[in-house]
Design a protein around this motif. Sequence first.
Motif, mmCIF file in Angstrom:
data_model
loop_
_atom_site.group_PDB
_atom_site.id
_atom_site.type_symbol
_atom_site.label_atom_id
_atom_site.label_comp_id
_atom_site.label_asym_id
_atom_site.label_seq_id
_atom_site.Cartn_x
_atom_site.Cartn_y
_atom_site.Cartn_z
ATOM 1 N N ALA A 197 0.827 -1.238 0.301
ATOM 2 C CA ALA A 197 -0.023 0.093 -0.192
ATOM 3 C C ALA A 197 1.177 0.977 0.001
ATOM 4 C CB ALA A 197 -1.115 0.072 0.929
ATOM 5 N N ILE A 198 0.386 2.672 -0.544
ATOM 6 C CA ILE A 198 1.228 3.107 -0.703
ATOM 7 C C ILE A 198 0.160 4.498 0.278
ATOM 8 C CG2 ILE A 198 1.546 5.228 -1.950
ATOM 9 C CD1 ILE A 198 0.908 4.348 -4.333
ATOM 10 N N PHE A 199 1.427 5.227 1.310
ATOM 11 C CA PHE A 199 0.362 6.259 2.376
ATOM 12 C C PHE A 199 0.744 7.811 1.382
ATOM 13 C CE2 PHE A 199 0.023 2.429 4.773
ATOM 14 C CZ PHE A 199 -0.838 2.411 5.347
ATOM 15 N N TYR A 200 -0.136 8.515 0.609
ATOM 16 C CA TYR A 200 0.026 9.190 -0.234
ATOM 17 C C TYR A 200 -0.356 10.683 1.140
ATOM 18 C CZ TYR A 200 0.247 12.635 -4.616
ATOM 19 O OH TYR A 200 0.471 13.314 -5.334
ATOM 20 N N ASN A 201 0.631 12.111 1.151
ATOM 21 C CA ASN A 201 -0.348 12.792 2.078
ATOM 22 C C ASN A 201 0.372 13.936 0.741
ATOM 23 O OD1 ASN A 201 1.806 15.158 4.215
ATOM 24 N ND2 ASN A 201 -0.516 14.428 4.247
ATOM 25 N N HIS A 202 -0.981 14.513 0.996
ATOM 26 C CA HIS A 202 -1.334 15.701 0.420
ATOM 27 C C HIS A 202 -2.130 16.264 0.707
ATOM 28 C CE1 HIS A 202 -0.546 18.061 -3.609
ATOM 29 N NE2 HIS A 202 0.021 17.005 -4.144
ATOM 30 N N LEU B 161 -4.696 6.252 1.458
ATOM 31 C CA LEU B 161 -3.930 4.993 1.262
ATOM 32 C C LEU B 161 -4.294 4.323 0.206
ATOM 33 C CD1 LEU B 161 -3.249 2.945 2.350
ATOM 34 C CD2 LEU B 161 -5.369 2.613 4.110
ATOM 35 N N ILE B 162 -3.758 4.192 -0.753
ATOM 36 C CA ILE B 162 -3.749 3.503 -2.093
ATOM 37 C C ILE B 162 -3.478 2.317 -2.140
ATOM 38 C CG2 ILE B 162 -3.137 3.505 -4.695
ATOM 39 C CD1 ILE B 162 -2.775 6.896 -3.948
ATOM 40 N N ALA B 163 -4.285 1.185 -2.341
ATOM 41 C CA ALA B 163 -3.922 -0.152 -1.687
ATOM 42 C C ALA B 163 -3.429 -1.535 -3.085
ATOM 43 C CB ALA B 163 -4.752 -0.134 -0.790
ATOM 44 N N LYS B 164 -2.461 -1.894 -2.977
ATOM 45 C CA LYS B 164 -2.883 -3.404 -3.980
ATOM 46 C C LYS B 164 -4.023 -4.074 -3.771
ATOM 47 C CE LYS B 164 0.479 -2.678 -7.743
ATOM 48 N NZ LYS B 164 1.004 -3.847 -7.446
ATOM 49 N N PRO B 165 -4.631 -5.072 -4.562
ATOM 50 C CA PRO B 165 -5.975 -6.192 -4.170
ATOM 51 C C PRO B 165 -5.109 -7.023 -2.606
ATOM 52 C CG PRO B 165 -5.475 -6.261 -5.638
ATOM 53 C CD PRO B 165 -3.699 -5.150 -5.855
ATOM 54 N N ASP B 166 -4.384 -7.040 -2.235
ATOM 55 C CA ASP B 166 -4.348 -8.051 -1.446
ATOM 56 C C ASP B 166 -3.823 -7.345 0.138
ATOM 57 O OD1 ASP B 166 -4.855 -10.300 -3.388
ATOM 58 O OD2 ASP B 166 -2.662 -10.796 -3.714
ATOM 59 N N PHE B 167 -3.647 -5.952 -0.046
ATOM 60 C CA PHE B 167 -3.145 -5.847 0.644
ATOM 61 C C PHE B 167 -4.666 -5.518 2.342
ATOM 62 C CE2 PHE B 167 -3.473 -1.178 3.981
ATOM 63 C CZ PHE B 167 -2.017 -1.775 4.281
ATOM 64 N N LYS B 168 -3.587 -5.687 3.538
ATOM 65 C CA LYS B 168 -4.135 -5.602 4.500
ATOM 66 C C LYS B 168 -3.592 -5.446 5.744
ATOM 67 C CE LYS B 168 -7.292 -9.061 3.605
ATOM 68 N NZ LYS B 168 -7.021 -8.747 2.354
ATOM 69 N N LEU B 169 -4.440 -4.775 6.468
ATOM 70 C CA LEU B 169 -3.717 -3.818 7.686
ATOM 71 C C LEU B 169 -2.721 -4.996 8.718
ATOM 72 C CD1 LEU B 169 -6.047 -1.172 8.765
ATOM 73 C CD2 LEU B 169 -4.134 -0.944 7.550
ATOM 74 N N ALA B 170 -2.179 -4.066 9.956
ATOM 75 C CA ALA B 170 -1.328 -5.379 10.847
ATOM 76 C C ALA B 170 -2.253 -5.526 11.483
ATOM 77 C CB ALA B 170 -0.153 -4.681 10.875
ATOM 78 N N PRO B 171 -2.488 -6.779 12.423
ATOM 79 C CA PRO B 171 -3.036 -6.859 13.398
ATOM 80 C C PRO B 171 -3.939 -6.444 14.355
ATOM 81 C CG PRO B 171 -1.205 -8.882 13.252
ATOM 82 C CD PRO B 171 -0.776 -7.872 12.445
ATOM 83 N N LYS B 172 -5.023 -5.881 14.307
ATOM 84 C CA LYS B 172 -5.954 -4.910 15.368
ATOM 85 C C LYS B 172 -5.410 -3.527 14.751
ATOM 86 C CE LYS B 172 -4.567 -7.273 19.896
ATOM 87 N NZ LYS B 172 -4.318 -7.772 21.127
ATOM 88 N N ALA B 173 -5.102 -3.000 13.737
ATOM 89 C CA ALA B 173 -4.637 -1.894 13.765
ATOM 90 C C ALA B 173 -5.285 -1.402 13.165
ATOM 91 C CB ALA B 173 -3.129 -1.611 11.998
ATOM 92 N N ASN B 174 -6.549 -2.095 12.402
ATOM 93 C CA ASN B 174 -8.495 -1.539 11.853
ATOM 94 C C ASN B 174 -8.809 -1.150 12.852
ATOM 95 O OD1 ASN B 174 -8.749 -4.280 12.900
ATOM 96 N ND2 ASN B 174 -9.851 -4.646 11.832
ATOM 97 N N ALA B 175 -8.303 -1.113 14.417
ATOM 98 C CA ALA B 175 -9.099 -0.620 15.589
ATOM 99 C C ALA B 175 -8.986 1.169 15.325
ATOM 100 C CB ALA B 175 -8.931 -1.557 16.639
#
Length: 233
Positions: free
Chosen positions: A77-82, A131-145
Amino acid sequence: MKQLPKESVSVIVTSPPYNLKNSTGNGMKDGRGGKWSNASLINGYTDHDDCMPHEEYVQWQRRCLTEMMRVLKQDGAIFYNHKWRVQDGLLQDRSDIVAGFPVRQIIIWKRKGGINFNAGYFLPTYEVIYLIAKPDFKLAPKANAMGDVWEIPQARDNEHPAPFPIELAERCIAATNGGVVLDPFMGSGTTAIAAEHLNREWIGAELSAEYCKMAKNRIKKVITHKNKSTVGT
């Protein structure tokens, strides 16, 4: 980036120049607006004037994002700040840059407020991270909280004219599942420092020799501190 192999990095954290001097107001052009009277970016960056014609700037950033997507792994994934701006009285929300790329989410970076000399709109207090993500991107455990509004102060004690907070880069990297971190607009080395803090391998690219020297000095201090801490334990 063109020298990097296809699908060779896992996460990209970057904040490109915002093209601030290409402005319909006077603030960033000559400092008369008051808001930017003491801002280093009045003079641009050392090797980039930050004043490209808008369409040229958009095409440049789209080429950069295209290369980022090429070097990104399928679970990356890309984290692209603008920064969104008002130009000619209308919102410039950067949709012309990110259109067509797989934007999965917009994260709000809430900064401390400043002074607004324009009576046409409310004081801007945030920037965005696409957050620009490739198809299989998943967050680290618990980061989705974590929520999608991050309140993080601006960087301090950094000589770069547009510093990026280490905490912000750390939060992006820590939310991913390992792998090499890339920043194609490394500036003063903040993404690399965040990666070092999290024991992640990293790659950085920077046009300015002055900023490269600044980054090397900052990164060296972090590595020296880490080594001393390791010896101490």
